[in-house]
Design a protein around this motif. Structure first.
Motif, mmCIF file in Angstrom:
data_model
loop_
_atom_site.group_PDB
_atom_site.id
_atom_site.type_symbol
_atom_site.label_atom_id
_atom_site.label_comp_id
_atom_site.label_asym_id
_atom_site.label_seq_id
_atom_site.Cartn_x
_atom_site.Cartn_y
_atom_site.Cartn_z
ATOM 1 N N SER A 1 79.738 114.392 74.996
ATOM 2 C CA SER A 1 79.675 114.410 73.686
ATOM 3 C C SER A 1 78.096 114.257 73.251
ATOM 4 O O SER A 1 77.255 113.794 74.155
ATOM 5 C CB SER A 1 80.296 113.285 73.089
ATOM 6 O OG SER A 1 81.843 113.267 73.248
ATOM 7 N N TYR A 2 77.634 114.862 72.248
ATOM 8 C CA TYR A 2 76.207 114.539 71.759
ATOM 9 C C TYR A 2 76.085 113.235 71.287
ATOM 10 O O TYR A 2 75.189 112.600 71.699
ATOM 11 C CB TYR A 2 75.885 115.272 70.411
ATOM 12 C CG TYR A 2 75.749 116.944 70.711
ATOM 13 C CD1 TYR A 2 74.794 117.562 71.513
ATOM 14 C CD2 TYR A 2 76.839 117.777 70.226
ATOM 15 C CE1 TYR A 2 74.911 118.714 71.904
ATOM 16 C CE2 TYR A 2 76.606 119.036 70.349
ATOM 17 C CZ TYR A 2 75.904 119.493 71.190
ATOM 18 O OH TYR A 2 75.722 120.965 71.385
ATOM 19 N N ILE A 3 77.064 112.482 70.679
ATOM 20 C CA ILE A 3 77.167 111.023 70.267
ATOM 21 C C ILE A 3 78.654 110.690 70.292
ATOM 22 O O ILE A 3 79.568 111.336 69.926
ATOM 23 C CB ILE A 3 76.828 110.813 68.688
ATOM 24 C CG1 ILE A 3 75.149 111.416 68.732
ATOM 25 C CG2 ILE A 3 76.920 109.449 68.236
ATOM 26 C CD1 ILE A 3 74.915 111.422 67.168
ATOM 27 N N TYR A 4 78.846 109.494 70.741
ATOM 28 C CA TYR A 4 80.252 108.849 70.918
ATOM 29 C C TYR A 4 80.009 107.434 70.965
ATOM 30 O O TYR A 4 79.829 106.900 71.818
ATOM 31 C CB TYR A 4 81.034 109.058 72.087
ATOM 32 C CG TYR A 4 82.451 108.906 72.045
ATOM 33 C CD1 TYR A 4 83.446 109.367 71.129
ATOM 34 C CD2 TYR A 4 82.852 108.001 73.079
ATOM 35 C CE1 TYR A 4 84.591 108.913 71.182
ATOM 36 C CE2 TYR A 4 84.275 107.437 72.850
ATOM 37 C CZ TYR A 4 85.259 107.982 72.089
ATOM 38 O OH TYR A 4 86.354 107.664 72.025
ATOM 39 N N ASP A 5 79.758 106.815 69.595
ATOM 40 C CA ASP A 5 79.532 105.648 69.337
ATOM 41 C C ASP A 5 80.632 104.633 68.678
ATOM 42 O O ASP A 5 81.231 105.038 67.843
ATOM 43 C CB ASP A 5 78.534 105.403 68.118
ATOM 44 C CG ASP A 5 77.158 106.230 68.990
ATOM 45 O OD1 ASP A 5 77.114 106.209 69.906
ATOM 46 O OD2 ASP A 5 76.121 106.073 68.109
ATOM 47 N N ASN A 6 80.948 103.558 69.390
ATOM 48 C CA ASN A 6 81.867 102.731 68.772
ATOM 49 C C ASN A 6 80.886 101.717 68.084
ATOM 50 O O ASN A 6 79.698 102.031 67.807
ATOM 51 C CB ASN A 6 82.644 101.736 70.025
ATOM 52 C CG ASN A 6 81.575 100.959 70.751
ATOM 53 O OD1 ASN A 6 80.454 100.715 70.445
ATOM 54 N ND2 ASN A 6 82.011 100.492 72.020
ATOM 55 N N ARG A 7 81.762 100.798 67.337
ATOM 56 C CA ARG A 7 81.048 100.062 66.260
ATOM 57 C C ARG A 7 79.915 99.210 66.934
ATOM 58 O O ARG A 7 78.645 99.168 66.310
ATOM 59 C CB ARG A 7 81.939 99.067 65.605
ATOM 60 C CG ARG A 7 81.233 98.138 64.699
ATOM 61 C CD ARG A 7 81.013 99.085 63.278
ATOM 62 N NE ARG A 7 80.611 98.371 62.301
ATOM 63 C CZ ARG A 7 79.315 98.184 62.024
ATOM 64 N NH1 ARG A 7 78.363 98.484 63.162
ATOM 65 N NH2 ARG A 7 78.771 97.352 61.121
ATOM 66 N N ARG A 8 79.700 98.734 68.041
ATOM 67 C CA ARG A 8 78.616 97.950 68.588
ATOM 68 C C ARG A 8 77.335 98.972 68.820
ATOM 69 O O ARG A 8 76.382 98.612 68.585
ATOM 70 C CB ARG A 8 79.135 97.472 69.982
ATOM 71 C CG ARG A 8 77.969 96.310 70.329
ATOM 72 C CD ARG A 8 78.475 95.384 71.529
ATOM 73 N NE ARG A 8 78.230 96.140 72.827
ATOM 74 C CZ ARG A 8 78.736 95.941 73.979
ATOM 75 N NH1 ARG A 8 79.752 95.136 74.202
ATOM 76 N NH2 ARG A 8 78.401 96.537 74.964
ATOM 77 N N ARG A 9 77.782 100.297 69.269
ATOM 78 C CA ARG A 9 76.661 101.303 69.444
ATOM 79 C C ARG A 9 76.119 101.717 68.082
ATOM 80 O O ARG A 9 74.999 101.801 68.093
ATOM 81 C CB ARG A 9 77.420 102.237 70.254
ATOM 82 C CG ARG A 9 76.346 103.512 70.745
ATOM 83 C CD ARG A 9 75.211 102.944 71.734
ATOM 84 N NE ARG A 9 74.428 103.984 71.699
ATOM 85 C CZ ARG A 9 73.093 104.038 71.317
ATOM 86 N NH1 ARG A 9 72.355 102.853 70.642
ATOM 87 N NH2 ARG A 9 72.137 104.822 71.285
#
Length: 164
Positions: A59-67
Motif C-alpha cells: 500500500s502507499y499508506i496503511y495507517d492505524n490510529r497510532r500511525r
C-alpha cells in the motif's frame, strides 16, 4: 431539492459538511485539527490497486490510529524535506453517495480531484470511501476509515508527503 441534496445523493447534510471540512483541513495543512476528526479505531488506507488486500499487498499508506498520530506529528514539525516549501493544495469532492448505512455509521463514496502546487502543478484524482461514525453529540461525527483509490494506482506516483 437543495443544492446539497443534488450534489450528495442520500447523504445527510451534516455528514457532507463533515467530509468537506475534512478535505479543507487537509488542504490548509491544519493537521492537528484534521487528526481530531478521527475516532480511536481509525484506519487511513491508500492501496496500490483497487482489489488490494492490505494483509498481503503493498500500500502507499496503511495507517492505524497510532500511525495517523505519528504522521501528523511529522507533518507538524515542518521539517519534511519533501515538503519544503510546503505544497499548496485544493481538492474537489463530488458525486457523494451513501454506499452503506447501519445504526451508527455511514459509508460515503465520492470522487475527488486534488490540485497540488509545489514548483509545478500535479493533479491527483480518484475515488475516496469515507466511513463515518455518528459519534456523541459533543464531539460530532468521527472518521473511522478513509480509503483513497487513486486513478494512477500501481503506476509511478510522485511523493505522498501530505494528506490525500
Amino acid at each position: 431539492m437543495t443544492s446539497t441534496e443534488t450534489a450528495a445523493v442520500g447523504v445527510d447534510p451534516a455528514i457532507a459538511a463533515f467530509l468537506y471540512r475534512e478535505a479543507r483541513l487537509a488542504d490548509e495543512a491544519r493537521y492537528s485539527e484534521w487528526e481530531e476528526l478521527w475516532d480511536d479505531d481509525g484506519l487511513y488506507w491508500v492501496p496500490m490497486s483497487p482489489d488490494a488486500d492490505p494483509a498481503r499487498d503493498l500500500s502507499y499508506i496503511y495507517d492505524n490510529r497510532r500511525r495517523i498520530k505519528s504522521r501528523v506529528a511529522q507533518l507538524n514539525t515542518g521539517a519534511r524535506h519533501s515538503q519544503t516549501p510546503p505544497s499548496k493544495m485544493r481538492r474537489l469532492l463530488t458525486n457523494l453517495e451513501v454506499l452503506e448505512r447501519d445504526a451508527d455509521t455511514v459509508t460515503v463514496g465520492s470522487n475527488f480531484v486534488l490540485y497540488e502546487y509545489r514548483y509545478q502543478m500535479t493533479t491527483w484524482a480518484g475515488r475516496v470511501i469515507h466511513r463515518v461514525r455518528a459519534g456523541d453529540p459533543a464531539r460530532g461525527p468521527r472518521l473511522v476509515r478513509k480509503t483513497v483509490h487513486l486513478v494512477n494506482a500501481g503506476g509511478p506516483v510522485p511523493t505522498l508527503a501530505f494528506l490525500l
